[in-house]
Design a protein around this motif. Structure first.
Motif, PDB file in Angstrom:
ATOM      1  N   ALA A 314       2.308   6.527  -1.979  1.00  0.00           N
ATOM      2  CA  ALA A 314       2.369   7.483  -0.877  1.00  0.00           C
ATOM      3  C   ALA A 314       2.005   7.053   0.302  1.00  0.00           C
ATOM      4  O   ALA A 314       2.783   7.166   1.196  1.00  0.00           O
ATOM      5  N   ALA A 315       0.983   6.495   0.439  1.00  0.00           N
ATOM      6  CA  ALA A 315       0.471   5.711   1.771  1.00  0.00           C
ATOM      7  C   ALA A 315       1.396   4.801   2.228  1.00  0.00           C
ATOM      8  O   ALA A 315       1.851   4.880   3.431  1.00  0.00           O
ATOM      9  N   VAL A 316       2.159   3.910   1.356  1.00  0.00           N
ATOM     10  CA  VAL A 316       2.827   2.824   1.850  1.00  0.00           C
ATOM     11  C   VAL A 316       4.220   3.591   2.271  1.00  0.00           C
ATOM     12  O   VAL A 316       4.874   3.101   3.485  1.00  0.00           O
ATOM     13  N   ASN A 317       4.731   4.510   1.639  1.00  0.00           N
ATOM     14  CA  ASN A 317       5.785   5.024   1.981  1.00  0.00           C
ATOM     15  C   ASN A 317       5.985   5.885   3.343  1.00  0.00           C
ATOM     16  O   ASN A 317       6.906   6.163   3.896  1.00  0.00           O
ATOM     17  N   SER A 318       4.699   6.294   3.841  1.00  0.00           N
ATOM     18  CA  SER A 318       4.538   6.925   5.112  1.00  0.00           C
ATOM     19  C   SER A 318       5.094   6.083   6.171  1.00  0.00           C
ATOM     20  O   SER A 318       5.197   6.664   7.190  1.00  0.00           O
ATOM     21  N   TYR A 319       5.276   4.968   5.936  1.00  0.00           N
ATOM     22  CA  TYR A 319       5.578   3.798   7.205  1.00  0.00           C
ATOM     23  C   TYR A 319       7.036   3.416   6.701  1.00  0.00           C
ATOM     24  O   TYR A 319       7.699   2.570   7.530  1.00  0.00           O
ATOM     25  N   ARG A 320       7.601   3.891   5.632  1.00  0.00           N
ATOM     26  CA  ARG A 320       9.092   3.216   5.309  1.00  0.00           C
ATOM     27  C   ARG A 320      10.049   4.428   5.504  1.00  0.00           C
ATOM     28  O   ARG A 320       9.741   5.677   5.087  1.00  0.00           O
ATOM     29  N   ALA A 321      11.004   4.109   6.078  1.00  0.00           N
ATOM     30  CA  ALA A 321      12.362   4.982   6.171  1.00  0.00           C
ATOM     31  C   ALA A 321      12.901   5.251   4.831  1.00  0.00           C
ATOM     32  O   ALA A 321      13.436   6.381   4.322  1.00  0.00           O
ATOM     33  N   ARG A 322      12.775   4.059   3.697  1.00  0.00           N
ATOM     34  CA  ARG A 322      13.437   4.327   2.548  1.00  0.00           C
ATOM     35  C   ARG A 322      12.077   4.110   1.618  1.00  0.00           C
ATOM     36  O   ARG A 322      11.680   2.978   1.557  1.00  0.00           O
ATOM     37  N   PRO A 323      11.824   4.863   0.640  1.00  0.00           N
ATOM     38  CA  PRO A 323      10.870   4.822  -0.177  1.00  0.00           C
ATOM     39  C   PRO A 323      10.781   3.905  -1.459  1.00  0.00           C
ATOM     40  O   PRO A 323      11.748   3.439  -1.820  1.00  0.00           O
TER      41      PRO A 323
END
Length: 373
Positions: A314-323
């Motif tokens: 969840a933390a990593v995906n807050s920086y990604r356009a595609r999860p």
């Protein structure tokens, strides 16, 4: 004095009239204030009843003197261009606007005078006054966006700057500093006697300006964090709610889930380097940790220490356009430790199969699925 009436409790309508004149004498700009004070003196000497009403009105106004600063801004006259070039049509229109403003101000004076009347004497108005927020604003960050918010809630700004709270990125303000990680959402409400943050989700580091007369509260899904002055971070990415204290002292009130029979609110005190995880409304054991690592994202790092993979993603995906997504609770429960650059999720993807029994599958839309190897 005339009137021939015995002194007694003044009629409320007379007290309100006296309050209106006192308010105008205190708040009106320029000559209008002097005229109001003269009118009050002339009105006062008309009868003993008027004199008693003025005395009662002054007692109420003095008892609520703290309202003066907040009210004054509402009674200021327009400045500058309204009185320029009086010979032309624009000046005539401006004069009309000024006259309308004065009429509105007078109506407001009588409305406030009514508020300061019997209701305040009974205490209801005083309670209303202190319960009104002086500032409210919502802050939300997008993917890969961080935000710094500075509140003018320090002790040096409690009087003169109380109406100018909420500067974003301001420097030199003796106020609380809030750092929001990507995909975070909060709402800040400041009152005269307390400060309140409703945290919907995300990660926020709080550097709270000390003020023992105005405690600072952070409300999350599972707990309320109370503090006078300290630095701490709260993480809520949908899994555990984590609270880590860098310095100072916070008090965490953990509210049990609804419907949980026999459960009571738990109160837990946290101090420097204490970290607490709350899972499904149940607090874990207080642990000693590098609590500054919780907000390492401010310096471009994500630090995980035996963190459930679902929460880490969840933390990593807050920086990604595609999860990056998993397809099972088993994967979400795996534990991840390590230090990764916030802008290098591809490096994390490359490392995951060497750390955990996983494989990665890249979908055409750019999202990545994790599967058990």
């Amino acid at each position: 004095m005339s009137g021939g009436m015995a002194m007694g409790a003044p009629r409320e309508r007379l007290v309100e009239r006296a309050l209106a004149l006192i308010l105008e004498g205190e708040m009106a700009p320029g000559d209008a204030a002097g005229q109001a004070r003269t009118a009050l003196n002339q009105w006062r000497i008309k009868s003993d009843e008027h004199a008693a009403a003025v005395q009662e009105a002054r007692q109420r106004w003095n008892a609520l003197g703290g309202m003066a600063h907040d009210l004054r801004a509402h009674f200021d006259e327009p400045e500058g261009p309204l009185m320029a070039n009086a010979a032309n049509a624009a000046a005539a229109a401006a004069a009309t606007a000024s006259s309308t403003h004065r009429q509105q101000r007078r109506k407001m004076l009588f409305s406030v005078a009514g508020l300061l009347g019997a209701g305040l004497v009974a205490g209801r108005g005083v309670q209303w006054y202190w319960q009104q927020p002086v500032f409210r604003s919502a802050y939300r960050t997008r993917t890969a966006q961080m935000l710094k918010v500075t509140l003018a809630d320090g002790r040096s700004g409690r009087n003169g700057a109380i109406g100018a709270i909420g500067a974003i990125g301001a420097t030199g303000a003796m106020g609380s500093q809030l750092d929001l990680a990507p995909q975070s959402a909060i709402e800040v409400t400041l009152y005269r006697q307390r400060r309140f943050v409703d945290m919907a989700h995300g990660e926020v580091r709080f550097e709270v300006s000390p003020d023992s007369d105005r405690p600072f509260e952070v409300h999350t899904r599972s707990a309320t964090i109370e503090v006078v002055g300290t630095a701490f971070t709260v993480r809520d990415r949908g899994g555990p709610v984590t609270v880590g204290v860098e310095h100072g002292h916070v008090r965490v009130r953990v509210t049990p889930p609804r419907g949980l029979a026999g459960a009571e609110t738990r109160v837990i005190d946290l101090y420097k380097s204490d970290q607490l995880e709350i899972v499904d409304g149940q607090p874990g054991r207080v642990q000693q940790a590098d609590t500054a690592a919780l907000s390492a994202w401010r310096d471009g790092w994500l630090v995980f220490e035996n963190t459930p993979l679902g929460d880490a993603l969840a933390a990593v995906n807050s920086y990604r356009a595609r999860p990056i997504v998993s397809n099972s609770a088993r994967i979400d429960a795996m534990r991840l430790s390590g230090r990764f650059r916030t802008g290098d999720s591809e490096g994390l993807l490359a490392a995951l199969p060497t750390i955990l029994p996983l494989t990665t599958v890249v979908h055409p839309d750019g999202s990545v699925a994790l599967q058990v190897r």
